[in-house]
Design a protein around this motif. Structure first.
Motif, short mmCIF file in Angstrom:
data_model
loop_
_atom_site.label_atom_id
_atom_site.label_comp_id
_atom_site.label_asym_id
_atom_site.label_seq_id
_atom_site.Cartn_x
_atom_site.Cartn_y
_atom_site.Cartn_z
N GLY A 11 12.38 -8.94 35.02
CA GLY A 11 12.85 -8.23 36.07
C GLY A 11 14.33 -8.74 36.77
O GLY A 11 14.35 -9.97 37.06
N GLY A 13 16.26 -7.63 39.02
CA GLY A 13 16.93 -7.50 40.34
C GLY A 13 17.22 -8.80 41.24
O GLY A 13 17.10 -9.81 40.64
N ILE A 14 17.39 -8.59 42.40
CA ILE A 14 17.90 -9.96 43.09
C ILE A 14 16.63 -10.80 43.22
O ILE A 14 16.83 -11.85 43.25
N SER A 15 15.31 -10.26 43.17
CA SER A 15 14.28 -11.20 43.42
C SER A 15 14.41 -11.88 41.95
O SER A 15 14.14 -13.27 42.00
N LEU A 33 14.37 -11.51 31.61
CA LEU A 33 14.27 -10.14 30.84
C LEU A 33 14.33 -9.09 31.64
O LEU A 33 13.71 -8.86 32.77
N SER A 59 24.34 -2.75 52.69
CA SER A 59 24.79 -3.80 53.23
C SER A 59 23.48 -4.79 53.37
O SER A 59 22.41 -4.38 53.10
N VAL A 257 8.99 -7.37 39.47
CA VAL A 257 8.99 -6.19 39.10
C VAL A 257 8.37 -5.40 40.11
O VAL A 257 7.78 -5.91 40.90
N LEU A 265 1.49 -4.42 33.60
CA LEU A 265 1.53 -5.68 32.69
C LEU A 265 0.38 -6.55 32.95
O LEU A 265 0.03 -7.15 31.82
N LEU A 285 12.76 9.39 47.53
CA LEU A 285 14.02 9.65 48.46
C LEU A 285 15.08 10.00 47.82
O LEU A 285 15.40 9.70 46.78
N TYR A 375 15.63 8.56 43.97
CA TYR A 375 14.79 7.37 43.83
C TYR A 375 13.29 7.96 43.63
O TYR A 375 12.70 8.28 44.77
N ILE A 379 11.10 2.65 47.71
CA ILE A 379 10.80 1.34 48.58
C ILE A 379 9.20 1.20 48.89
O ILE A 379 8.68 2.24 49.24
N ASN A 408 10.13 -7.42 45.87
CA ASN A 408 10.33 -7.06 47.52
C ASN A 408 9.03 -6.51 48.00
O ASN A 408 8.92 -6.74 49.36
C1 LIG Z 1 17.94 3.42 48.49
C2 LIG Z 1 17.80 2.09 48.73
C3 LIG Z 1 18.56 1.55 49.83
C4 LIG Z 1 18.13 0.33 50.10
N1 LIG Z 1 18.99 -0.12 51.38
C5 LIG Z 1 19.01 -1.50 51.56
C6 LIG Z 1 19.97 -2.05 52.52
O1 LIG Z 1 20.97 -1.35 53.06
N2 LIG Z 1 19.72 -3.52 52.92
C7 LIG Z 1 18.74 -4.01 52.39
O2 LIG Z 1 18.81 -5.45 52.74
N3 LIG Z 1 17.85 -3.69 51.54
C8 LIG Z 1 17.80 -2.36 51.27
N4 LIG Z 1 17.07 -1.72 50.32
C9 LIG Z 1 16.11 -2.79 49.81
C10 LIG Z 1 16.43 -3.57 48.81
O3 LIG Z 1 17.48 -3.13 48.13
C11 LIG Z 1 15.43 -3.86 48.01
O4 LIG Z 1 14.19 -4.51 48.44
C12 LIG Z 1 15.51 -5.02 46.77
O5 LIG Z 1 17.01 -4.82 45.97
C13 LIG Z 1 14.64 -5.19 45.40
O6 LIG Z 1 15.03 -6.14 44.66
P1 LIG Z 1 13.86 -6.44 43.58
O7 LIG Z 1 14.40 -7.52 42.61
O8 LIG Z 1 12.52 -6.73 44.30
O9 LIG Z 1 13.42 -5.26 42.84
P2 LIG Z 1 14.24 -4.09 41.96
O10 LIG Z 1 15.75 -4.30 42.41
O11 LIG Z 1 13.63 -2.95 41.77
O12 LIG Z 1 14.34 -4.97 40.57
C14 LIG Z 1 13.23 -5.08 39.63
C15 LIG Z 1 13.83 -4.89 38.35
O13 LIG Z 1 12.82 -5.14 37.33
C16 LIG Z 1 12.92 -4.24 36.26
N5 LIG Z 1 11.92 -4.22 35.31
C17 LIG Z 1 10.88 -3.21 35.76
N6 LIG Z 1 9.84 -3.32 34.79
C18 LIG Z 1 10.34 -4.07 33.75
C19 LIG Z 1 9.73 -4.57 32.57
N7 LIG Z 1 8.70 -4.21 32.17
N8 LIG Z 1 10.50 -5.40 31.74
C20 LIG Z 1 11.63 -6.03 32.21
N9 LIG Z 1 12.40 -5.40 33.32
C21 LIG Z 1 11.48 -4.68 34.18
C22 LIG Z 1 13.77 -3.11 36.86
O14 LIG Z 1 14.34 -2.38 35.54
C23 LIG Z 1 14.51 -3.69 37.78
O15 LIG Z 1 15.94 -4.13 37.52
C24 LIG Z 1 17.31 -0.54 49.74
C25 LIG Z 1 16.35 0.10 48.76
C26 LIG Z 1 16.73 1.30 48.32
C27 LIG Z 1 15.91 1.94 47.19
#
Ligand SMILES: Cc1cc2nc3c(=O)[nH]c(=O)nc-3n(C[C@H](O)[C@H](O)[C@H](O)COP(=O)(O)OP(=O)(O)OC[C@H]3O[C@@H](n4cnc5c(N)ncnc54)[C@H](O)[C@@H]3O)c2cc1C
Length: 426
Positions: A11, A13-15, A33, A59, A257, A265, A285, A375, A379, A408
């Motif tokens: 995954g 994303g930021i996490s 990955l 933001s 993820v 998984l 959303l 989306y 969330i 998240n």
């Molecule tokens: C529309 C929206 C607006 C938001 N606005 C704000 C805001 O203004 N401020 C704020 O602080 N937060 C905001 N949030 C919340 C915040 O952005 C998210 O909680 C955070 O970015 C999530 O990060 P993450 O890495 O946990 O998950 P994600 O960003 O969902 O990343 C998970 C990653 O895992 C990957 N993945 C999934 N399955 C697999 C697999 N089998 N193999 C490989 N990769 C896989 C996905 O492709 C994805 O890239 C918002 C969220 C949304 C949806």
């Protein structure tokens, strides 16, 4: 190319990015990955003629760890801070936006009536309680009343979770408020203490949008591959990861993820835990990223934005005034609008969003850019039972020390919460 690593993070994303970065800094050979063809996950920024369009979050609130991380990544000179006006927020009540100002909430404000103002003043005299499985709505009614729930808390909560206070768990979804009640005896006392200690967090972004942060993290990583993970297993206490392209082996694995992807998984390994994780709800959303010429908008509402309580009967749930918060280009006005929608009603909701927006801002001309983003699973909801699920997962991780489960839905939905994880950074 070796397919053996010390640690694999699934995954991007930021996490996942912050986790991989932190482990690599500790000297481990790490592989990230990501199934999409880009990192960032929901963080996705686009440069336009008028500046930045954010296709996901707009933001973030600057936490101490995030501040250090930004410095370490050399992004300090790219950081942009919200204008003063972003401290103003409006709630749409009785057909118009009404300013919520914490300083005048008790006296001049029209957002709540006299009865609610008395409830706000007297909350400090109520004793703290920790009621298992209490919903956020019940907690607000216990400490305040229905009007404060519907006019203040519900719109704010919709702005964070796009969810319902009736379903959200008080202690998981509003952790800070819960802790204030437990530690200070009341929310009001905790809130006043936090203001005194100056712990208010600045709202920030970057010149080229939030994606600058995730791009900078990605650029620091030595091994990023754009492959979808299809299965994981634990032969002989090692981790085996199979993607759509090849197999990898490592000593440890982090799943960063969404809950539904983690559940898929983990299903072959432990059906029971997978089923529990899969219960984390993700409402859909609709986002509208829209830019107008300044002259096309008659009404200007300088503020962070407007929140719409369900009693407003609007499909719009929130409008973010991006140009007012971070704007530098006086010729354009950029907004992000969020609305509740599902796969069946997207087109109808899109039309309603345009009409409602137009009437609030008195729009006289077509936008110069208009992007609708749906989306489907936006969330994660920290619904009643979430804290119990987190405890079960903590125990599951103790029994499976090769696997860590992040994201998240584990740490908190704000970007700062996703970074504020154990072992991350600095
Ligand atoms: C529309 C929206 C607006 C938001 N606005 C704000 C805001 O203004 N401020 C704020 O602080 N937060 C905001 N949030 C919340 C915040 O952005 C998210 O909680 C955070 O970015 C999530 O990060 P993450 O890495 O946990 O998950 P994600 O960003 O969902 O990343 C998970 C990653 O895992 C990957 N993945 C999934 N399955 C697999 C697999 N089998 N193999 C490989 N990769 C896989 C996905 O492709 C994805 O890239 C918002 C969220 C949304 C949806």
């Amino acid at each position: 190319m070796s397919n053996e690593f010390d640690h694999i993070v699934v995954g991007g994303g930021i996490s996942g990015l912050t986790k991989a970065y932190s482990l690599q800094k500790q000297g481990l050979k790490v592989l990230l990955l990501e199934k999409a063809n880009r990192t960032g996950g929901v963080i996705h920024s686009k440069i336009t003629e008028c500046g930045v369009t954010e296709l996901g979050p707009n933001s973030l609130a600057l936490t101490p760890i995030l501040g250090q991380l930004i410095e370490e990544l050399g992004l300090n000179d790219q950081l942009i801070k919200a204008n003063e006006v972003a401290n103003k927020r409006y709630i749409y009540l009785k057909g118009k936006p009404v300013l919520i100002n914490p300083k005048t909430l008790l006296f001049g404000s029209k957002v709540i009536g006299l009865g609610s103002k008395i409830k706000l003043l007297s909350e400090r005299f109520k004793s703290a309680q920790d009621i298992p499985n209490e919903s956020l709505a019940d907690a607000i009614k216990r400490r305040f009343n229905n009007e404060i729930l519907s006019n203040l808390v519900e719109p704010v909560i919709t702005g964070i979770y796009a969810g319902s206070p009736e379903k959200l768990e008080y202690k998981s979804s509003m952790k800070r408020m819960f802790v204030m009640e437990q530690e200070h005896g009341s929310f009001t006392k905790g809130f006043l203490a936090s203001r005194k200690s100056g712990s208010k967090r600045e709202i920030v972004s970057f010149n080229k949008g939030l994606q600058q942060l995730t791009d900078a993290l990605r650029d620091k990583l030595e091994n990023v591959r754009y492959e979808a993970v299809e299965s994981i297993s634990l032969p002989n206490d090692r981790v085996m990861v199979k993607t759509n392209e090849r197999n990898y082996e490592a000593n440890g694995l982090t799943l960063a993820v969404p809950a539904y992807a983690a559940a898929e998984l983990l299903q072959p390994m432990d059906g029971d835990i997978a089923q529990r994780i899969n219960q984390v709800e993700y409402p859909s959303l609709l986002g509208w990223q829209v830019t107008f010429k300044t002259t096309s908008i008659t009404k200007r509402i300088p503020s962070f934005g407007i929140l719409f309580p369900s009693k407003s009967k609007k499909v719009i749930k929130g409008i973010i005034n991006y140009s007012e918060i971070f704007g530098t280009n006086d010729d354009c006005r950029h907004f992000t609008v969020f609305a509740a929608a599902n796969t069946e009603n997207i087109e109808k909701v899109e039309q309603q969003v345009k009409e409602e927006f137009s009437s609030v801002y008195e729009v006289v001309d077509e936008p110069i850019e208009s992007i609708f983003s749906f989306y489907e699973k936006a969330i994660p909801q920290f619904n009643v039972g979430h804290s119990e699920l987190m405890k079960i997962l903590d125990e599951w991780e103790r029994q499976h020390p090769q696997i860590e489960i992040l994201g998240n839905w584990r740490t908190g939905v704000a970007i700062g919460d996703c970074i504020n994880q154990k072992n991350v950074c600095c």
